[in-house]
Scaffold this motif. Structure first.
Motif, mmCIF file in Angstrom:
data_model
loop_
_atom_site.group_PDB
_atom_site.id
_atom_site.type_symbol
_atom_site.label_atom_id
_atom_site.label_comp_id
_atom_site.label_asym_id
_atom_site.label_seq_id
_atom_site.Cartn_x
_atom_site.Cartn_y
_atom_site.Cartn_z
ATOM 1 N N LEU A 25 -22.476 58.516 31.200
ATOM 2 C CA LEU A 25 -23.151 58.298 29.926
ATOM 3 C C LEU A 25 -22.540 57.064 29.272
ATOM 4 O O LEU A 25 -21.335 57.024 29.007
ATOM 5 C CB LEU A 25 -22.995 59.513 29.009
ATOM 6 C CG LEU A 25 -23.499 59.347 27.566
ATOM 7 C CD1 LEU A 25 -24.974 58.975 27.521
ATOM 8 C CD2 LEU A 25 -23.229 60.612 26.749
ATOM 9 N N PHE A 42 -28.006 57.123 30.493
ATOM 10 C CA PHE A 42 -27.337 57.796 31.598
ATOM 11 C C PHE A 42 -27.510 56.944 32.849
ATOM 12 O O PHE A 42 -28.635 56.572 33.200
ATOM 13 C CB PHE A 42 -27.943 59.183 31.847
ATOM 14 C CG PHE A 42 -27.783 60.135 30.703
ATOM 15 C CD1 PHE A 42 -26.612 60.853 30.539
ATOM 16 C CD2 PHE A 42 -28.803 60.312 29.785
ATOM 17 C CE1 PHE A 42 -26.455 61.732 29.486
ATOM 18 C CE2 PHE A 42 -28.663 61.181 28.729
ATOM 19 C CZ PHE A 42 -27.481 61.893 28.577
ATOM 20 N N LEU A 56 -29.884 68.063 33.923
ATOM 21 C CA LEU A 56 -28.973 67.079 33.358
ATOM 22 C C LEU A 56 -28.940 67.349 31.860
ATOM 23 O O LEU A 56 -29.972 67.292 31.181
ATOM 24 C CB LEU A 56 -29.461 65.649 33.625
ATOM 25 C CG LEU A 56 -28.721 64.529 32.876
ATOM 26 C CD1 LEU A 56 -27.242 64.492 33.258
ATOM 27 C CD2 LEU A 56 -29.374 63.178 33.141
ATOM 28 N N ASP A 57 -27.771 67.702 31.352
ATOM 29 C CA ASP A 57 -27.664 67.962 29.925
ATOM 30 C C ASP A 57 -26.329 67.455 29.400
ATOM 31 O O ASP A 57 -25.421 67.113 30.161
ATOM 32 C CB ASP A 57 -27.853 69.446 29.604
ATOM 33 C CG ASP A 57 -26.938 70.351 30.403
ATOM 34 O OD1 ASP A 57 -25.764 69.987 30.593
ATOM 35 O OD2 ASP A 57 -27.383 71.434 30.836
ATOM 36 N N VAL A 58 -26.239 67.405 28.073
ATOM 37 C CA VAL A 58 -25.037 66.928 27.392
ATOM 38 C C VAL A 58 -24.602 67.981 26.379
ATOM 39 O O VAL A 58 -25.426 68.497 25.619
ATOM 40 C CB VAL A 58 -25.281 65.589 26.658
ATOM 41 C CG1 VAL A 58 -23.990 65.089 26.019
ATOM 42 C CG2 VAL A 58 -25.826 64.548 27.607
ATOM 43 N N PHE A 96 -30.899 58.034 26.371
ATOM 44 C CA PHE A 96 -30.250 59.113 25.619
ATOM 45 C C PHE A 96 -30.397 58.822 24.144
ATOM 46 O O PHE A 96 -30.190 57.690 23.676
ATOM 47 C CB PHE A 96 -28.765 59.202 25.968
ATOM 48 C CG PHE A 96 -27.999 60.177 25.090
ATOM 49 C CD1 PHE A 96 -28.241 61.536 25.175
ATOM 50 C CD2 PHE A 96 -27.051 59.720 24.183
ATOM 51 C CE1 PHE A 96 -27.552 62.436 24.366
ATOM 52 C CE2 PHE A 96 -26.348 60.615 23.377
ATOM 53 C CZ PHE A 96 -26.600 61.974 23.472
ATOM 54 N N THR A 117 -21.101 65.378 29.674
ATOM 55 C CA THR A 117 -22.349 65.298 30.429
ATOM 56 C C THR A 117 -22.195 66.077 31.729
ATOM 57 O O THR A 117 -21.202 65.921 32.441
ATOM 58 C CB THR A 117 -22.695 63.832 30.746
ATOM 59 O OG1 THR A 117 -22.762 63.093 29.520
ATOM 60 C CG2 THR A 117 -24.023 63.728 31.467
ATOM 61 N N TYR A 128 -19.523 65.571 36.362
ATOM 62 C CA TYR A 128 -19.268 65.561 34.928
ATOM 63 C C TYR A 128 -18.849 64.171 34.455
ATOM 64 O O TYR A 128 -18.339 63.353 35.227
ATOM 65 C CB TYR A 128 -18.159 66.558 34.565
ATOM 66 C CG TYR A 128 -18.551 68.011 34.747
ATOM 67 C CD1 TYR A 128 -19.125 68.735 33.710
ATOM 68 C CD2 TYR A 128 -18.332 68.669 35.962
ATOM 69 C CE1 TYR A 128 -19.472 70.073 33.871
ATOM 70 C CE2 TYR A 128 -18.671 69.997 36.133
ATOM 71 C CZ TYR A 128 -19.245 70.693 35.078
ATOM 72 O OH TYR A 128 -19.592 72.005 35.242
#
Length: 334
Positions: A25, A42, A56-58, A96, A117, A128
Motif C-alpha cells: 500500500l 495498492f 484484499l482488505d485493509v 485506495f 493490508t 501483509y
C-alpha cells in the motif's frame, strides 16, 4: 548447471509464502485530518505461480498506550477487492480511498494508527503490508489549539488520553495564567456551526488546593477563522472561571496574582454570557475520540483506565456530566 524448479514445486513453496504474490500500500501522504479522505494505491505483484485471491482488505488498527501497556483494536475494516486471480509476475495497481470519520481519536504520543493490508490468498500464506498513519486534528480543533497557544497554554505530554467520554485534551499555562490556573481540560465536538468544548478549568484555590470549574463553550467556524476572536472567547471563559472560583476562595489574594493578571483585567460583570446548558442534548458519541471511548468501554473496561472507566457501568452520559455526575469529579458550574 542449476536445475529449474517445476510448477508443482513452485506451487508447493507458494503455500508457505515463498514465491507468492505480494502487496504494497503506497499512501499519497502519511498524514490526514479527521474528516478528510486519504488516498493511495495498492501495488500487487504476482509470484512464481498463478494464485486466486479471495479478498484484499485493509484494517485501520488503533493502538492506545495506558498504564504502561499497549492495547490494539480494529478501528475500521476497509474492503478493497475480492475473488480475482493474479498471474505469475503480473503487476496490478488498485486505487485506495478512505474518508476518516470525525469520531476517531487523533494521533498523540499515546494514540497511534497503522494500516494493515491483507492479501487473502487461497491455498497459501496470506501476504501483509503495514503502514503507519498520523491522524491530525480537524482544522476547527487545530484552530482551538492555536488560540490556546496564543494565550500561553501548552499541551501536556499526557494530552489526548482516551476516557469513557472521548479523547481528553489537557493544556497548562506558561505565561499570564501561570500560578492562577493549574490546567485546562476539554472534550471537543465538531458541529456544523463550530466546535463545542466541554471544559474543566482547574483554578488554584487557597494554599495548595484547586477548584474545578466546568464550562460549555461553542466557538463558531467564523469566530475560529479570526484567531484573535477565538483567543478572546477562550480568555473570557477562563477568566470567568477564575473569578467564580475566587468568589468562593478569595482568589484575588493569591500571592502570584498581580494587577496585570487576567483576574484583574475586567470587573466581574464585564464578561459576556458563555453558553452552558444543563441539558443541551449533546451525546458523547460525536466527540473526538468517541468511537474509541465506546470501543474500549465495551472491550477492555476491566483493564484499561480502571480509574475512570467505572463511570461507564453507571450509564454516564452528557446529562449526568451537566448535573454534577462523576464525569469530571464533581467540579463546579459557573
Amino acid at each position: 548447471m542449476k536445475k529449474e524448479r517445476g510448477p508443482m514445486w513452485k506451487k508447493f513453496l507458494s503455500k508457505f509464502g515463498i514465491g507468492a504474490a505480494k502487496v504494497d500500500l503506497v499512501l499519497h501522504r502519511p498524514h490526514v485530518r479527521l474528516g478528510e479522505t486519504l488516498e493511495g494505491e495498492f501495488l500487487l505483484e504476482g509470484g512464481s505461480v498463478a494464485q486466486h485471491i479471495r479478498n484484499l482488505d485493509v484494517v485501520l488498527q488503533l493502538e492506545v498506550h495506558a498504564e504502561g501497556k499497549a492495547y490494539r483494536r480494529t478501528a475500521a475494516v476497509i474492503p478493497v477487492a475480492s475473488s480475482f486471480t493474479i498471474q505469475p509476475g503480473e503487476r496490478k495497481v488498485l486505487p485506495f480511498s478512505y474518508a476518516l470519520p470525525l469520531h476517531l481519536p487523533i494521533s498523540r504520543p499515546t494514540v497511534r494508527y497503522t494500516f494493515v493490508t491483507r492479501l487473502d490468498i487461497a491455498d497459501g500464506a496470506d501476504a501483509y503490508d503495514q503502514d503507519a498513519i498520523h491522524i491530525l486534528p480537524p482544522t476547527a480543533l487545530e484552530q482551538v489549539f492555536s488560540a490556546l497557544a496564543a494565550l500561553g497554554f501548552r499541551e501536556k505530554a499526557t494530552s489526548g488520553s482516551i476516557t469513557p467520554h472521548g479523547q481528553e485534551f489537557s493544556f497548562f499555562p506558561t505565561s499570564e495564567f501561570q500560578g492562577i490556573v493549574q490546567e485546562v481540560e476539554f472534550f471537543a465536538l465538531v458541529e456544523g456551526e463550530g466546535v463545542r468544548l466541554y471544559m474543566e478549568i482547574d483554578v488554584r484555590h487557597g494554599f495548595g488546593g484547586e477548584r474545578e470549574m466546568k464550562r460549555e463553550l461553542l466557538i463558531t467556524h467564523e469566530q475560529l477563522r479570526d484567531s484573535a476572536t477565538a483567543a478572546r472567547l477562550l480568555r473570557e471563559a477562563i477568566e470567568e472561571a477564575v473569578w467564580a472560583a475566587g468568589a468562593f476562595g478569595q482568589l484575588s489574594g493569591h500571592p502570584l496574582a498581580t494587577p496585570h493578571s487576567p483576574i484583574y483585567s475586567h470587573p466581574v460583570g464585564h464578561y459576556p454570557p458563555v453558553h452552558h446548558s444543563h441539558h443541551g442534548g449533546h451525546g458523547w458519541a460525536g466527540a473526538i475520540g468517541g468511537f474509541a471511548a465506546g470501543m474500549l468501554a465495551g472491550m477492555v473496561a476491566e483493564e484499561l483506565l480502571d480509574d475512570v472507566i467505572d463511570d461507564v457501568a453507571d450509564g454516564l452520559d452528557v446529562d449526568d456530566w451537566f448535573d454534577g455526575g462523576d464525569g469530571f469529579d464533581g467540579g463546579d458550574w459557573l
